[in-house]
Enzyme design. Structure first.
Site, mmCIF file in Angstrom:
data_model
loop_
_atom_site.group_PDB
_atom_site.id
_atom_site.type_symbol
_atom_site.label_atom_id
_atom_site.label_comp_id
_atom_site.label_asym_id
_atom_site.label_seq_id
_atom_site.Cartn_x
_atom_site.Cartn_y
_atom_site.Cartn_z
ATOM 1 N N LYS A 97 0.880 -1.168 0.000
ATOM 2 C CA LYS A 97 0.000 0.000 0.000
ATOM 3 C C LYS A 97 0.917 1.217 0.000
ATOM 4 O O LYS A 97 1.596 1.504 0.986
ATOM 5 C CB LYS A 97 -0.919 0.012 1.225
ATOM 6 C CG LYS A 97 -1.836 1.225 1.210
ATOM 7 C CD LYS A 97 -2.628 1.409 2.495
ATOM 8 C CE LYS A 97 -3.267 2.794 2.480
ATOM 9 N NZ LYS A 97 -3.848 3.143 3.785
ATOM 10 N N SER A 207 -9.113 3.759 11.086
ATOM 11 C CA SER A 207 -9.538 4.502 12.284
ATOM 12 C C SER A 207 -11.013 4.325 12.618
ATOM 13 O O SER A 207 -11.367 4.220 13.799
ATOM 14 C CB SER A 207 -9.270 5.995 12.108
ATOM 15 O OG SER A 207 -7.938 6.216 11.736
#
Lengths: 256, 65
Positions: A97, A207
């Site tokens: 990523k 998150s």
């Protein structure tokens, strides 16, 4: 289910990808991974912590999911490229990523450095998952450079502001030659569903799950939201209308 | 001999290798990557001898989005 996401020849069991950043500990991360139904989780590469109890790798192994190492914290292409090579050494995967951020306040991607890093990593044999701005042209350039997917942000990392520019995400998905994974900014389940309704092939959430009051419950919510949004997209929503259109026919009504 | 390991000065035996420093830094050798003076050191090259003032990074997986 016959509607799986396949990247680099690997079929993933879910269109939800889970980031482990922000989890209160390995147990919380494990509970969230299991509840999410994901087959792919992100990890970072950091200095050895002599006081660490156990490794996130043990969690990943126990859950039977694949690893997607990130280059979080890198500000330049050169730094990100070296981090990707280190991750390949550490984890034996060519998947990465790719994050190259422009500043600490916004954590927004630096498009110039990002494209340069993507081109080099593709040439080095990596399967590149670039975290990018919600810019349709940049997304196209990344796909043309050979990235396996493109990952536009909904809003800045960790903000939970959802998808600030749904129009741009729709522009990206309608022209995409590779899977589009909505990355960053998701706050709650409806944001993830919207991403899928806009034509994204998957959603990456960190998150919103790890910092939720009950991470495992939010992970389960995201799992269903991604599936629901995907089904709605495939089902084909009705057109928006200015005026009402009765679903019950007026014809045959009694004269009263 | 003095080297910098993960940002901290450390005294190591002369002729120590990358592998020696890894062993002294991490409880396990699985899932580790090493950079020497900013460049990746493939596992096959961990026998590389260190020099005075070398900067070694010993990295592992951590939670991250």
């Amino acid at each position: 289910m016959g509607d799986d996401l396949t990247v680099d020849g690997v079929t993933l069991p879910s269109r939800l990808i889970l980031g482990t950043g922000g989890a209160s500990g390995h147990a919380a991360a494990e509970a969230a991974i299991r509840a999410s139904g994901t087959g792919l989780v992100t990890v970072a590469l950091r200095r050895v912590d002599p006081n660490a109890a156990g490794s996130i790798l043990d969690v990943v192994e126990r859950c039977g999911v694949r690893l997607l190492p990130n280059t979080a914290g890198c500000f330049t292409a050169s730094q990100a490229i070296r981090t990707a090579h280190l991750a390949r050494e550490a984890f034996g995967t060519t998947w990465v990523k790719l994050e190259v951020i422009g500043d600490e306040r916004t954590l927004l991607p630096d498009p110039v450095e990002l494209l340069a890093a993507a081109e080099k990593l593709v040439a080095d044999g990596f399967t590149v998952w670039p975290y990018t701005n919600d810019d349709p042209i940049l997304a196209r350039r990344l796909a043309d450079a050979g990235c396996a997917v493109v990952m536009p942000l909904g809003s800045p990392i960790g903000t939970g502001l959802g998808i600030r520019n749904p129009h741009n995400i729709a522009l990206i998905t309608e022209n995409a030659t590779v899977p589009v994974i909505l990355d960053a900014g998701i706050g709650t389940a409806s944001d993830a569903a919207l991403a899928m309704e806009l034509g994204c092939a998957g959603v990456l959430v960190a998150s919103a799950v790890t910092r939720a009051a009950d991470p495992a419950a939010m992970a389960e919510a995201m799992r269903h939201a991604v599936r629901a949004g995907r089904l709605a997209r495939l089902a084909g929503r009705i057109a928006r209308r200015h005026h009402a259109e009765a679903s019950t026919a007026f014809e045959g009504m009694a004269e009263l | 001999m003095h080297v910098i390991v993960n940002g901290r000065a450390r005294e190591i035996a002369p002729e120590s290798t990358v592998a020696d420093v890894v062993r002294q830094t991490s409880p396990e050798e699985r899932g580790i990557a090493v950079a020497l003076n900013g460049e990746v050191v493939p596992r096959a090259d961990w026998a590389t001898a260190l020099r005075e003032a070398d900067r070694v990074e010993v990295l592992v997986a951590s939670q991250g989005g």
